[in-house]
Design a protein around this motif. Structure first.
Motif, PDB file in Angstrom:
ATOM      1  N   LEU A 167      -5.084   3.062   0.193  1.00  0.00           N
ATOM      2  CA  LEU A 167      -5.214   3.166  -1.511  1.00  0.00           C
ATOM      3  C   LEU A 167      -4.061   3.727  -2.379  1.00  0.00           C
ATOM      4  CD1 LEU A 167      -7.039   5.271   0.907  1.00  0.00           C
ATOM      5  CD2 LEU A 167      -7.892   6.375  -1.163  1.00  0.00           C
ATOM      6  N   HIS A 168      -4.180   3.656  -3.274  1.00  0.00           N
ATOM      7  CA  HIS A 168      -3.349   3.685  -4.186  1.00  0.00           C
ATOM      8  C   HIS A 168      -3.871   4.932  -5.874  1.00  0.00           C
ATOM      9  CE1 HIS A 168      -4.848   0.771  -6.477  1.00  0.00           C
ATOM     10  NE2 HIS A 168      -4.563   1.478  -7.085  1.00  0.00           N
ATOM     11  N   GLY A 169      -2.705   5.398  -6.020  1.00  0.00           N
ATOM     12  CA  GLY A 169      -2.497   6.171  -7.397  1.00  0.00           C
ATOM     13  C   GLY A 169      -1.467   6.479  -7.932  1.00  0.00           C
ATOM     14  N   MET A 212      -6.504   9.263  -5.495  1.00  0.00           N
ATOM     15  CA  MET A 212      -6.081   8.619  -4.914  1.00  0.00           C
ATOM     16  C   MET A 212      -7.552   7.230  -4.757  1.00  0.00           C
ATOM     17  SD  MET A 212      -3.216   8.732  -3.715  1.00  0.00           S
ATOM     18  CE  MET A 212      -2.627   7.493  -2.472  1.00  0.00           C
ATOM     19  N   HIS A 213      -6.938   5.693  -4.782  1.00  0.00           N
ATOM     20  CA  HIS A 213      -8.558   5.405  -4.724  1.00  0.00           C
ATOM     21  C   HIS A 213      -8.089   3.953  -3.804  1.00  0.00           C
ATOM     22  CE1 HIS A 213      -6.151   3.834  -8.704  1.00  0.00           C
ATOM     23  NE2 HIS A 213      -6.969   3.108  -8.739  1.00  0.00           N
ATOM     24  N   VAL A 214      -9.036   2.760  -2.767  1.00  0.00           N
ATOM     25  CA  VAL A 214      -8.900   1.447  -3.209  1.00  0.00           C
ATOM     26  C   VAL A 214      -9.471   1.169  -4.871  1.00  0.00           C
ATOM     27  CG1 VAL A 214     -10.744   0.069  -1.995  1.00  0.00           C
ATOM     28  CG2 VAL A 214      -9.424   1.228  -1.077  1.00  0.00           C
ATOM     29  N   GLU A 215      -8.883   0.172  -5.366  1.00  0.00           N
ATOM     30  CA  GLU A 215      -9.353  -0.648  -6.254  1.00  0.00           C
ATOM     31  C   GLU A 215     -10.242  -1.631  -6.639  1.00  0.00           C
ATOM     32  OE1 GLU A 215      -6.875  -0.237  -8.886  1.00  0.00           O
ATOM     33  OE2 GLU A 215      -8.476  -1.426 -10.110  1.00  0.00           O
ATOM     34  N   ASN A 216     -11.452  -0.924  -7.269  1.00  0.00           N
ATOM     35  CA  ASN A 216     -12.708  -1.221  -7.601  1.00  0.00           C
ATOM     36  C   ASN A 216     -13.704  -1.230  -6.035  1.00  0.00           C
ATOM     37  OD1 ASN A 216     -10.856  -3.453  -9.639  1.00  0.00           O
ATOM     38  ND2 ASN A 216     -12.668  -2.819  -9.994  1.00  0.00           N
ATOM     39  N   GLN A 263       2.364  -4.029 -15.255  1.00  0.00           N
ATOM     40  CA  GLN A 263       1.454  -5.315 -15.705  1.00  0.00           C
ATOM     41  C   GLN A 263       0.650  -5.359 -14.263  1.00  0.00           C
ATOM     42  OE1 GLN A 263       3.119  -8.524 -17.631  1.00  0.00           O
ATOM     43  NE2 GLN A 263       3.457  -7.334 -19.862  1.00  0.00           N
ATOM     44  N   ARG A 264      -0.545  -5.731 -14.637  1.00  0.00           N
ATOM     45  CA  ARG A 264      -1.248  -5.542 -12.857  1.00  0.00           C
ATOM     46  C   ARG A 264      -2.121  -6.858 -13.285  1.00  0.00           C
ATOM     47  NH1 ARG A 264      -6.469  -1.237 -12.230  1.00  0.00           N
ATOM     48  NH2 ARG A 264      -6.703  -2.803 -14.636  1.00  0.00           N
ATOM     49  N   ILE A 265      -1.371  -7.291 -12.145  1.00  0.00           N
ATOM     50  CA  ILE A 265      -2.989  -8.473 -11.396  1.00  0.00           C
ATOM     51  C   ILE A 265      -3.480  -8.616 -10.180  1.00  0.00           C
ATOM     52  CG2 ILE A 265      -1.400 -10.338 -12.481  1.00  0.00           C
ATOM     53  CD1 ILE A 265      -0.373 -10.944  -9.905  1.00  0.00           C
TER      54      ILE A 265
HETATM   55 FE   LIG Z   1      -5.280   1.691  -9.817  1.00  0.00          FE
END
Ligand SMILES: [Fe+2]
Ligand SMILES: O=C(O)CCC(=O)C(=O)O
Length: 340
Positions: A287-289, A155-159, A305-307
């Motif tokens: 958070l996501h994972g 699990m993470h917060v992006e950047n 696909q990610r934005i």
């Molecule tokens: Fe991510």
């Protein structure tokens, strides 16, 4: 979303497009995809996309507006039944750093929706600064803790290391894995907070943690600033942590982080996305994972696909040369840096 092996949870922000709305979005996305120069990263193409985004179905725009007002308890918005060209979809890419540069209907649809939340951004050091990025399993990278892997992604917060990390991460499912078990996992601090003792919350608000940037982000690595994992309102805080790269600075901070980890695990929800599902995660609240899955590398693997979206574009201007959409680093440039 199907209830299969992994439990799939609901969110309080969800909209399933009707077949009429699906056709409306498809019509706009198809027109946009054909507009010159047909390049997703082009300022001119994005300007057209921005204008066309106000023609999206009103019910969708109302939901997006509701989500930017308040991302709900889960911090997730699920937009379902977007147009994906199931029959015409090319093979899932399987190389590291794969991105989308040419306008396609699914990418155009995703950009249209994202532009109603704010402005798209990317980081020069990551995925070569492309605004629409592929999230696909890559042979040989199965155990990698990043989106090219297929083991459980922590699990993470992006950047999380970055002061201008995205406000929203948009993940658009074009294909799920063969076994339909790969699930996007999301844990919001709003759901976890009631499980945290007040003393732990206080420690988490203090600058007793730091988050290391990936090596590709060059000079930012030299001096990660201590920061609180929780920030802002004590009653409804923001969260900033990546369980792979955030570290406590003392024993009490370490304990607080462990308690937070348990609470977030209990608060975690799993979304097994279907083609045409676009999930947004509020990166300030959640958070996501991802759960584990088994790729086959046969062209039919999972493909998202990610934005990234900034709600307030102005804030990051100092890192965006000429007001563009790609953030550079604060210090000297690192032309050789490569992201994943
Ligand atoms: Fe991510
Ligand atoms: O594969 C997923 O569902 C999420 C991957 C991820 O964390 C990302 O692309 O930012």
């Amino acid at each position: 979303m199907t209830i299969d092996v992994q439990p799939t949870h609901g969110t309080d922000r969800v909209i399933t497009l009707t077949s009429e709305e699906n056709i409306e979005v498809d019509t706009i996305a198809r027109y946009l995809a054909g507009r010159p120069p047909r390049r997703l990263d082009s300022t001119a193409w994005l300007a057209t996309a921005r204008e066309l985004s106000s023609n999206l179905p009103v019910r969708l725009r109302q939901m997006l507006r509701r989500y930017t007002w308040d991302a709900g308890r889960d911090g997730v918005l699920l937009v379902r039944n977007l147009p994906v060209e199931r029959d015409d979809l090319p093979d899932t890419p399987n190389v590291a750093g794969s991105v989308q540069r040419e306008s396609t209907v699914p990418a155009a649809a995703q950009v249209l929706v994202g532009l109603q939340l704010g402005e798209l951004i990317a980081f020069r050091e990551e995925k070569s600064g492309a605004l629409v990025q592929d999230v696909v399993p890559v042979p040989g990278m199965e155990a990698f803790q990043g989106n090219a892997g297929s083991v459980m992604l922590s699990m993470h917060v992006e950047n999380a290391f970055h002061m201008y990390r995205p406000d929203y991460v948009g993940l658009h499912c074009l294909r799920n894995d063969h076994d339909n078990v790969a699930g996007l996992q999301v844990a919001s601090i709003r759901n976890a907070l009631p499980m945290l003792p007040e003393a732990v919350r206080k420690v988490l608000h203090e600058p007793r943690f730091f988050t290391e940037p990936p090596a590709s982000f060059g000079d930012l690595r030299s001096a990660p600033q201590p920061h609180g994992i929780l920030g802002g309102s004590f009653d409804d805080p923001d969260i900033r942590i990546d369980f792979e790269s955030s570290f406590p600075l003392d024993g009490e901070a370490e304990q607080a982080m462990a308690v937070l980890g348990d609470a977030l695990r209990s608060a975690r929800r799993t979304f097994v996305l279907e083609p045409g599902d676009l999930a947004f995660v509020d990166n300030r609240l959640a958070l996501h994972g991802r759960t584990e899955f088994t790729p086959r590398y046969d062209g039919r693997d999972r493909w998202l696909q990610r934005i990234f979206v900034h709600r307030d574009f102005r804030r990051s201007r100092e890192l965006r040369p000429e007001g563009g959409h790609v953030l550079g680093s604060a210090g000297p440039t690192h032309p050789s840096a490569k992201g994943d």
